[in-house]
Design a protein around this motif. Structure first.
Motif, short mmCIF file in Angstrom:
data_model
loop_
_atom_site.label_atom_id
_atom_site.label_comp_id
_atom_site.label_asym_id
_atom_site.label_seq_id
_atom_site.Cartn_x
_atom_site.Cartn_y
_atom_site.Cartn_z
N MET A 42 0.77 -1.25 -0.05
CA MET A 42 -0.16 0.00 0.00
C MET A 42 0.99 1.36 -0.04
N LEU A 43 2.01 1.31 0.83
CA LEU A 43 2.98 2.39 0.73
C LEU A 43 3.30 2.66 -0.32
N LEU A 44 3.93 1.57 -1.17
CA LEU A 44 4.59 1.75 -2.39
C LEU A 44 3.81 2.33 -3.42
N GLU A 45 2.30 2.28 -3.39
CA GLU A 45 1.33 2.86 -4.45
C GLU A 45 1.14 4.42 -3.90
N MET A 46 1.59 4.92 -2.68
CA MET A 46 1.51 6.26 -2.61
C MET A 46 2.10 7.34 -3.67
N PRO A 47 1.52 8.74 -3.87
CA PRO A 47 2.06 9.51 -4.73
C PRO A 47 3.45 9.80 -4.62
N GLU A 48 4.05 9.82 -3.50
CA GLU A 48 5.41 10.35 -3.29
C GLU A 48 6.28 9.04 -3.53
N ILE A 49 6.05 7.91 -3.39
CA ILE A 49 6.70 6.89 -4.08
C ILE A 49 6.62 6.71 -5.25
N ARG A 50 5.74 6.83 -6.03
CA ARG A 50 5.71 6.96 -7.38
C ARG A 50 6.39 7.88 -8.01
N ARG A 51 6.53 9.06 -7.47
CA ARG A 51 7.27 10.10 -7.87
C ARG A 51 8.70 9.77 -7.71
N ILE A 52 9.44 9.06 -6.74
CA ILE A 52 10.62 8.80 -6.59
C ILE A 52 10.70 7.44 -7.71
N GLU A 53 9.80 6.71 -8.02
CA GLU A 53 10.01 5.76 -8.77
C GLU A 53 10.25 6.25 -10.22
N SER A 54 9.29 7.30 -10.56
CA SER A 54 9.62 7.95 -11.93
C SER A 54 11.08 8.76 -11.83
N ALA A 55 11.38 9.13 -10.97
CA ALA A 55 12.76 9.84 -10.99
C ALA A 55 13.91 8.67 -11.17
N GLY A 56 13.64 7.60 -10.57
CA GLY A 56 14.45 6.62 -10.65
C GLY A 56 15.73 6.28 -9.66
N ALA A 57 15.47 7.42 -8.51
CA ALA A 57 16.44 7.18 -7.71
C ALA A 57 15.73 7.82 -6.26
N LEU A 58 15.98 7.23 -5.21
CA LEU A 58 15.84 8.04 -3.70
C LEU A 58 17.15 9.11 -3.40
N ILE A 59 16.51 10.11 -3.07
CA ILE A 59 17.49 11.05 -2.85
C ILE A 59 17.64 11.30 -1.16
N VAL A 60 18.74 11.00 -0.83
CA VAL A 60 18.94 11.03 0.62
C VAL A 60 20.28 12.15 1.04
N GLY A 61 19.89 12.63 1.97
CA GLY A 61 20.66 13.75 2.44
C GLY A 61 21.52 13.04 3.70
N VAL A 62 23.03 13.12 3.54
CA VAL A 62 24.05 12.56 4.75
C VAL A 62 24.95 13.47 4.86
N ARG A 63 25.36 13.40 6.03
CA ARG A 63 26.93 13.93 6.52
C ARG A 63 27.97 13.81 5.79
N ALA A 64 28.83 14.55 5.50
CA ALA A 64 30.21 14.21 4.91
C ALA A 64 31.40 14.03 6.03
N ASP A 65 31.17 14.42 7.23
CA ASP A 65 32.10 14.80 8.10
C ASP A 65 31.96 13.94 9.50
N ALA A 66 31.11 12.81 9.49
CA ALA A 66 30.70 12.25 10.72
C ALA A 66 31.51 10.58 10.55
N PRO A 67 32.71 10.72 11.10
CA PRO A 67 33.30 9.19 10.87
C PRO A 67 32.42 7.90 11.70
#
Length: 275
Positions: A42-67
């Motif tokens: 059911m969650l995979l059918e939600m509009p925001e997931i469909r938008r991510i599917e259309s983009a072909g990638a999940l975009i995730v913010g991460v730190r670059a300085d956290a060992p």
């Protein structure tokens, strides 16, 4: 009772009853599996997931300085992001379905709000801002009261630095007053970790309150040693925009499964983050 059951299944009519019972049990088992899978589907059918599917990638913010957590796209939080991308985009190539975007403590919320990222996995403290959705914690951190190496100090009447917006203040303030209500330390506010730690080295303050993650990050550079520690009091969560709840719900289910299976603890240990 056992005799009654044996009579119930005896003869031709009993055989039919047995097969009917087997069919019912099988149907219930199938239904149980479907119900377990249904939330994910059911969650995979939600509009925001469909938008991510259309983009072909999940975009995730991460730190670059956290060992240990994330440096140059590698670490515990980067691995967690990859697992989340695999859950949301199982059919996509594993190298294409995830895009990591560098964020800082100051920029993470803004990039969520403007849609630059779909989620943030970057030492975000659970429940810090009401405008966003937070999963259950994927990591519980300590609060460390650190001092400069080679100093002989006591908390009584000491100036202790803390960072604006840090959850450390509440926890350290809890040990700053004795049973009679006497103030045992003077809490001093700083805008950044380097400002606070430079003040520590100059002797402007006697100690610094910071999370375990930041203690590990700065300990070598500023010659910090641990004076005291409050265990497991800061939770870090995957954070999503409240208007894109499906991503957060899937992330929450993922963390719950990893925690229950023991894989989350293994990941934490593998990246050297078990305190």
């Amino acid at each position: 009772m056992s005799r009654s059951l044996s009579l119930f299944f005896k003869g031709e009519r009993g055989k039919k009853r047995k097969w009917i019972l087997i069919a019912v049990v099988a149907a219930v088992a199938v239904l149980a599996v479907v119900l377990l899978l249904l939330p994910d589907q059911m969650l995979l059918e939600m509009p925001e997931i469909r938008r991510i599917e259309s983009a072909g990638a999940l975009i995730v913010g991460v730190r670059a300085d956290a060992p240990g957590f994330c440096v140059d796209g590698e670490g515990f939080e980067a691995e967690l992001a990859a697992l989340l991308a695999a859950r949301i985009l199982p059919g996509e190539d594993e190298y294409a379905r995830l895009r990591l975007v560098e964020v800082s403590a100051q920029s993470a919320a803004a990039k969520l709000s403007d849609g630059t990222v779909d989620a943030v996995i970057a030492l975000m403290v659970t429940g810090a801002e009401a405008a966003y959705s937070y999963t259950q914690p994927y990591y519980m951190d300590d609060v460390v009261v650190a001092v400069a190496a080679g100093t002989d100090v006591q908390l009584a009447d000491m100036r202790v630095g803390y960072i604006d917006g840090s959850p450390c203040y509440d926890h350290v303030a809890g040990i700053s007053v004795d049973a009679e209500g006497n103030t045992l330390m003077d809490m001093r506010l700083f805008a950044s970790y380097p400002d606070m730690l430079e003040a520590l080295l100059r002797g402007d303050i006697g100690a610094a309150a910071l999370s375990g993650a930041y203690f590990d990050k700065y300990a070598e550079e500023y010659s910090l040693v641990e004076y005291t520690r409050i265990d497991d009091v800061i939770g870090y969560s995957i954070v999503t925009n409240s208007e894109a709840a499906a991503v957060g719900d899937i992330a929450n289910m993922l963390i719950a499964e990893l925690a229950e299976s023991g894989e989350l603890a293994e990941m934490i240990a593998r990246h050297g983050l078990a305190r």
